[in-house]
Design an enzyme around this catalytic site. Sequence first.
Site, PDB file in Angstrom:
ATOM      1  N   ILE A  94      -9.883  -0.201 -10.512  1.00 10.53           N
ATOM      2  CA  ILE A  94      -9.701  -1.630 -10.271  1.00 10.53           C
ATOM      3  C   ILE A  94      -9.394  -2.391 -11.556  1.00 10.53           C
ATOM      4  O   ILE A  94      -8.595  -3.344 -11.550  1.00 10.53           O
ATOM      5  CB  ILE A  94     -10.945  -2.221  -9.553  1.00 10.53           C
TER       6      ILE A  94
ATOM      7  N   LYS B 256       2.239  -3.707   6.799  1.00  9.37           N
ATOM      8  CA  LYS B 256       2.504  -3.967   5.381  1.00  9.37           C
ATOM      9  C   LYS B 256       4.006  -3.861   5.086  1.00  9.37           C
ATOM     10  O   LYS B 256       4.582  -4.694   4.369  1.00  9.37           O
ATOM     11  CB  LYS B 256       1.736  -2.970   4.517  1.00  9.37           C
TER      12      LYS B 256
ATOM     13  N   SER C  67       0.823  -1.206   0.000  1.00 10.78           N
ATOM     14  CA  SER C  67       0.000   0.000   0.000  1.00 10.78           C
ATOM     15  C   SER C  67       0.859   1.259   0.000  1.00 10.78           C
ATOM     16  O   SER C  67       1.999   1.258   0.476  1.00 10.78           O
ATOM     17  CB  SER C  67      -0.897  -0.008   1.245  1.00 10.78           C
TER      18      SER C  67
ATOM     19  N   TYR D 186      -1.654  -0.259  10.069  1.00 11.29           N
ATOM     20  CA  TYR D 186      -1.801  -0.877   8.750  1.00 11.29           C
ATOM     21  C   TYR D 186      -0.520  -0.730   7.934  1.00 11.29           C
ATOM     22  O   TYR D 186       0.027  -1.713   7.424  1.00 11.29           O
ATOM     23  CB  TYR D 186      -2.983  -0.233   8.023  1.00 11.29           C
TER      24      TYR D 186
END
Length: 216
Positions: free
Chosen positions: A119, A60, A33, A56
Amino acid sequence: MAELYDRVNRELTIQIAEKAKAEGVGQFIFMSSMSVYGMDTGVITPDTVPAPTSFYGKSKLAAEAYITKLSDREFRVCILRPPMVYGPGCKGNFQTVVKLVKRSPVFPQLNNQRSMIHIDNLCEFLKLCIDEGESGLFFPQNREYMQTSDMARTIAQTLGKRVWFSRLAGLAVRLTIPFLSLTKKAFGSLIYRDTERHDYRYCIRDSADSVADSAS
């Protein structure tokens, strides 16, 4: 929540990667990310040093560090650090803009730039990585940077909503950006620059069309 993030994003990733290598898998793709940089605004280049501030982002980055050590000629590790991902039914900051367009007749007009990726473009990038047997670190994004006001204008047109774009409201929002996390994420500038290695071959959807599709 730190322990849970660590257990899912770091420990589980390590277990899967080690299992994959032991079983003879040739390529391991990890979805990391932009959060590993700990930035709400600014410009990220290949020389920018990650400095995550959230559980988070830290989990990662920790996973990245471990699985990178597993990489060799027989086990190629491919790490992706995409920016905000959007598409039909998506959550997060994109929906924040959609909700604001739906609820308010006035939207701030200001000039900012955001790296984002639809996406479909992200899926095409994944296919490219697999087809070409890539390894290393990648930063997939749409060909064009996105301006929040332009995104809101496209959303309003798609929804048939009449919205007035105000520079005065934009000035007010700009003044709050240094202090409010929500306005930083929605209206601040945060981009990847000089990171592209595939000449955007994977960008099968342009920004305006993909925003309209995601908002409908």
